[in-house]
Scaffold this motif. Sequence first.
Motif, PDB file in Angstrom:
ATOM      1  N   LEU A  57       3.090  15.401   1.948  1.00  0.00           N
ATOM      2  CA  LEU A  57       1.734  15.195   1.435  1.00  0.00           C
ATOM      3  C   LEU A  57       1.490  13.716   1.131  1.00  0.00           C
ATOM      4  CD1 LEU A  57       1.506  18.282  -0.949  1.00  0.00           C
ATOM      5  CD2 LEU A  57       0.314  17.971   1.231  1.00  0.00           C
ATOM      6  N   ALA A  58       2.513  13.038   0.614  1.00  0.00           N
ATOM      7  CA  ALA A  58       2.374  11.612   0.308  1.00  0.00           C
ATOM      8  C   ALA A  58       2.068  10.812   1.567  1.00  0.00           C
ATOM      9  CB  ALA A  58       3.654  11.098  -0.353  1.00  0.00           C
ATOM     10  N   ASN A  59       2.744  11.133   2.670  1.00  0.00           N
ATOM     11  CA  ASN A  59       2.509  10.395   3.911  1.00  0.00           C
ATOM     12  C   ASN A  59       1.203  10.785   4.584  1.00  0.00           C
ATOM     13  OD1 ASN A  59       4.820   8.521   4.744  1.00  0.00           O
ATOM     14  ND2 ASN A  59       5.927  10.326   4.020  1.00  0.00           N
ATOM     15  N   LEU A  60       0.804  12.033   4.448  1.00  0.00           N
ATOM     16  CA  LEU A  60      -0.497  12.417   5.004  1.00  0.00           C
ATOM     17  C   LEU A  60      -1.616  11.640   4.315  1.00  0.00           C
ATOM     18  CD1 LEU A  60      -0.058  16.285   5.404  1.00  0.00           C
ATOM     19  CD2 LEU A  60      -0.091  14.545   7.205  1.00  0.00           C
ATOM     20  N   GLY A  61      -1.488  11.446   2.991  1.00  0.00           N
ATOM     21  CA  GLY A  61      -2.472  10.606   2.292  1.00  0.00           C
ATOM     22  C   GLY A  61      -2.301   9.140   2.629  1.00  0.00           C
ATOM     23  N   GLY A  62      -1.034   8.687   2.740  1.00  0.00           N
ATOM     24  CA  GLY A  62      -0.776   7.282   3.059  1.00  0.00           C
ATOM     25  C   GLY A  62      -1.271   6.895   4.433  1.00  0.00           C
ATOM     26  N   GLY A  63      -1.274   7.856   5.388  1.00  0.00           N
ATOM     27  CA  GLY A  63      -1.748   7.537   6.729  1.00  0.00           C
ATOM     28  C   GLY A  63      -3.201   7.138   6.764  1.00  0.00           C
ATOM     29  N   PHE A  64      -3.994   7.635   5.804  1.00  0.00           N
ATOM     30  CA  PHE A  64      -5.418   7.281   5.748  1.00  0.00           C
ATOM     31  C   PHE A  64      -5.706   6.160   4.762  1.00  0.00           C
ATOM     32  CE2 PHE A  64      -5.608  11.722   7.294  1.00  0.00           C
ATOM     33  CZ  PHE A  64      -6.346  11.509   8.443  1.00  0.00           C
ATOM     34  N   THR A  65      -4.639   5.586   4.154  1.00  0.00           N
ATOM     35  CA  THR A  65      -4.844   4.499   3.186  1.00  0.00           C
ATOM     36  C   THR A  65      -4.002   3.277   3.538  1.00  0.00           C
ATOM     37  OG1 THR A  65      -3.188   5.534   1.743  1.00  0.00           O
ATOM     38  CG2 THR A  65      -5.500   6.013   1.275  1.00  0.00           C
ATOM     39  N   SER A  66      -3.824   3.047   4.834  1.00  0.00           N
ATOM     40  CA  SER A  66      -3.210   1.811   5.355  1.00  0.00           C
ATOM     41  C   SER A  66      -1.761   1.624   4.952  1.00  0.00           C
ATOM     42  CB  SER A  66      -4.023   0.587   4.896  1.00  0.00           C
ATOM     43  OG  SER A  66      -5.368   0.697   5.270  1.00  0.00           O
ATOM     44  N   ALA A  67      -1.040   2.703   4.638  1.00  0.00           N
ATOM     45  CA  ALA A  67       0.337   2.597   4.177  1.00  0.00           C
ATOM     46  C   ALA A  67       1.324   2.856   5.307  1.00  0.00           C
ATOM     47  CB  ALA A  67       0.598   3.587   3.041  1.00  0.00           C
ATOM     48  N   LEU A  68       2.466   2.191   5.226  1.00  0.00           N
ATOM     49  CA  LEU A  68       3.583   2.510   6.105  1.00  0.00           C
ATOM     50  C   LEU A  68       4.205   3.842   5.674  1.00  0.00           C
ATOM     51  CD1 LEU A  68       5.323  -0.978   6.406  1.00  0.00           C
ATOM     52  CD2 LEU A  68       4.504   0.405   8.320  1.00  0.00           C
ATOM     53  N   PRO A  69       4.993   4.477   6.530  1.00  0.00           N
ATOM     54  CA  PRO A  69       5.658   5.715   6.117  1.00  0.00           C
ATOM     55  C   PRO A  69       6.488   5.513   4.854  1.00  0.00           C
ATOM     56  CG  PRO A  69       5.878   5.409   8.482  1.00  0.00           C
ATOM     57  CD  PRO A  69       5.270   4.148   7.945  1.00  0.00           C
ATOM     58  N   ALA A  70       6.551   6.529   4.027  1.00  0.00           N
ATOM     59  CA  ALA A  70       7.241   6.436   2.743  1.00  0.00           C
ATOM     60  C   ALA A  70       8.189   7.610   2.572  1.00  0.00           C
ATOM     61  CB  ALA A  70       6.232   6.412   1.598  1.00  0.00           C
ATOM     62  N   GLY A  71       9.149   7.433   1.701  1.00  0.00           N
ATOM     63  CA  GLY A  71      10.102   8.491   1.357  1.00  0.00           C
ATOM     64  C   GLY A  71      10.692   8.198  -0.003  1.00  0.00           C
ATOM     65  N   TYR A  89       0.824  -1.213   0.000  1.00  0.00           N
ATOM     66  CA  TYR A  89       0.000   0.000   0.000  1.00  0.00           C
ATOM     67  C   TYR A  89       0.859   1.264   0.000  1.00  0.00           C
ATOM     68  CZ  TYR A  89      -4.034  -2.987   1.057  1.00  0.00           C
ATOM     69  OH  TYR A  89      -5.026  -3.934   1.002  1.00  0.00           O
ATOM     70  N   ALA A  90       2.093   1.166   0.548  1.00  0.00           N
ATOM     71  CA  ALA A  90       2.993   2.329   0.535  1.00  0.00           C
ATOM     72  C   ALA A  90       3.445   2.681  -0.878  1.00  0.00           C
ATOM     73  CB  ALA A  90       4.215   2.065   1.416  1.00  0.00           C
ATOM     74  N   GLY A  91       3.195   1.784  -1.826  1.00  0.00           N
ATOM     75  CA  GLY A  91       3.557   2.040  -3.214  1.00  0.00           C
ATOM     76  C   GLY A  91       2.397   2.509  -4.067  1.00  0.00           C
ATOM     77  N   VAL A  92       1.240   2.788  -3.440  1.00  0.00           N
ATOM     78  CA  VAL A  92       0.072   3.212  -4.222  1.00  0.00           C
ATOM     79  C   VAL A  92      -0.102   4.727  -4.070  1.00  0.00           C
ATOM     80  CG1 VAL A  92      -2.389   2.848  -4.625  1.00  0.00           C
ATOM     81  CG2 VAL A  92      -0.958   0.924  -3.930  1.00  0.00           C
ATOM     82  N   TRP A  93      -0.902   5.167  -3.089  1.00  0.00           N
ATOM     83  CA  TRP A  93      -1.174   6.594  -2.965  1.00  0.00           C
ATOM     84  C   TRP A  93       0.072   7.429  -2.656  1.00  0.00           C
ATOM     85  CZ3 TRP A  93      -5.265   6.682  -5.507  1.00  0.00           C
ATOM     86  CH2 TRP A  93      -6.328   5.803  -5.278  1.00  0.00           C
ATOM     87  N   PRO A  94       0.960   6.990  -1.767  1.00  0.00           N
ATOM     88  CA  PRO A  94       2.169   7.798  -1.542  1.00  0.00           C
ATOM     89  C   PRO A  94       3.003   7.988  -2.808  1.00  0.00           C
ATOM     90  CG  PRO A  94       1.882   6.259   0.264  1.00  0.00           C
ATOM     91  CD  PRO A  94       0.865   5.879  -0.782  1.00  0.00           C
ATOM     92  N   THR A  95       3.086   6.945  -3.633  1.00  0.00           N
ATOM     93  CA  THR A  95       3.871   7.048  -4.872  1.00  0.00           C
ATOM     94  C   THR A  95       3.228   8.026  -5.842  1.00  0.00           C
ATOM     95  OG1 THR A  95       4.711   4.794  -4.618  1.00  0.00           O
ATOM     96  CG2 THR A  95       4.789   5.746  -6.825  1.00  0.00           C
ATOM     97  N   VAL A  96       1.908   7.959  -5.976  1.00  0.00           N
ATOM     98  CA  VAL A  96       1.205   8.875  -6.879  1.00  0.00           C
ATOM     99  C   VAL A  96       1.354  10.314  -6.406  1.00  0.00           C
ATOM    100  CG1 VAL A  96      -1.058   9.549  -7.771  1.00  0.00           C
ATOM    101  CG2 VAL A  96      -0.442   7.131  -7.649  1.00  0.00           C
TER     102      VAL A  96
END
Length: 566
Positions: A283-297, A47-54
């Motif tokens: 912004l990627a992590n703020l969206g990822g926090g609500f979409t079941s993603a681990l922290p991303a960078g 999931y960290a590769g979906v919304w955070p990546t976009v």
Amino acid sequence: MRTTLLKRLGRPTPSDVSSGLVTGLFSIPEGMAYASIGGFNPVTGIYAGVWPTVAGSLFARTVLMVTTLTSAIALTAHSVLEDAKLDPTKAGNVAALTLMVGAVMLLFGLLRLGVVLSFVSNAVMTGFSTGIAVQIITGVLDDATGYKPPEHNKLADLGDWIGHFGSWQTAPTLVALATVCVYLAAHRVKRLEPVALLVALVVVTVAVGVLGTGVKLAKDIGTIPGALPPVSLPDWSAMPHLWGGALSVALVALAQAAGIGASVPNPDGSRSDMNADFRAQGLANLGGGFTSALPAGGSLSRTGVAVSAGAKTRWAGIFAGLWLALIVLLFGSLAGRIPMPVIGGLILVIGIELIAGRRQDILLVLRTSRLSALAMVVTFLATTQLPLQQAIIIGAVLSLLLYCVQAARQSRLVALTPAGDGDWTVGPVPPRLPSDQVTVLYYGGVNLFAELPRIDAQRPDPHGSERAVVVLAVRGAPDVPSSAVLKLLGRYADEHRACGGRLIVAGAGEATARLLEQTGVSARLGEGGVVRSTPRLMEAVEQAVAEGHRWIAEQQAGRPAPEQQS
């Protein structure tokens, strides 16, 4: 706003679509593997590769940077939650941490604190990255061989694993070994090199499915639903325990991403902006926090995959996230059939390649200085022995110490002597000031308090001289001196006056001149004791020298005759 966004996006190319597909597919095994070594549900890595990546690709100024989960982020996040006594498998805790990491990153970007990461030395980053690679390897020893070393420090775990070769289980060891062999074979084929990990994943997974070896599968750890990332809500009560940890995770992620702009320049020739990249990752992590993603960078490995697969614009990262979402939606159940020894074998490859990739940096640091080598070794040991958030703090402190020591060592005074026609020659500082002469000294440093003992030892002795004038050229120094430097200048002015001489500061910028006046140093220097900088390079020094000669002439004119002195 819409026009600006469309202009930034441009038009996707066919290679962006194909590159996004390769990167999206690659995100399945790597995301699952990184989440697994951090002790998280493997699905959160996907999931960290979906919304955070976009989101990261939409807003980053480093066009080809792919924002997603990395091994260092996963390990640091687990260490933070473990230290806070919070369950890393609980979705609310993960969401809380991801949101807080996003908030810290966004704040860093808004406050334009990108310059902070320039103070993290190469020696410290080399030690940290190498230690992370060891953590990656030790994190999958159980998956790759079926033998889990007892919980010690990571170096001891590695030694214990090698020493218990006879305790490795046959089936997982053979599957992991086959994965490594297929990867190496695919990597030797130039056209398959960018997707060698993916080839190894597919080939060995199919082989295990056909042969039925009975090894542990990804679905045995966590179910991969055939659906888009579900909405997750943070556990608000966990947030007070995660502030320091969120800062640690953010620093790790931002430090890793900081080097991508230099390694992967923008195809359109535009410049990267570290602060804008910070905001994009926030912004990627703020969206990822609500979409079941681990922290991303920013991920250098995933960015490398995208570039090797033909990425041309930021659309490559956008398509990577969209393709991954589509694959999970349509074929999520198939991803659950990936054997864990396959993921373990792939992570072993990644960890070893990370160490091999740092070999030149390690040798460079060892050859640079003993202090840099010590900082690298200490950071490496801290990363393999301590919780990662503590290792990060140690590394940051070491970086600052290295900076202060190096800055203090570089500070110096040199004597400048006019050579005619506006030229000046550089020479050593005289041990004693000559009487009735103007001595020009150039200060090279950063106005750091740690420099003062070195500068104090280098300056000539004013005692025993008469009407000696020192012109201190400070044009090359920062325009805002430290309070210790201002205090030192005041003391020098008093000492020279007490010895019958004078100190003149030449080339002071507007801020320095204002501070000298506000703190009373200008009054202690006397009228004409501060000469401000001008557009012409040595003009302020020449004016100060003229002022010094004028003062000497005045003092000589008012001097009693020798017989009167007696």
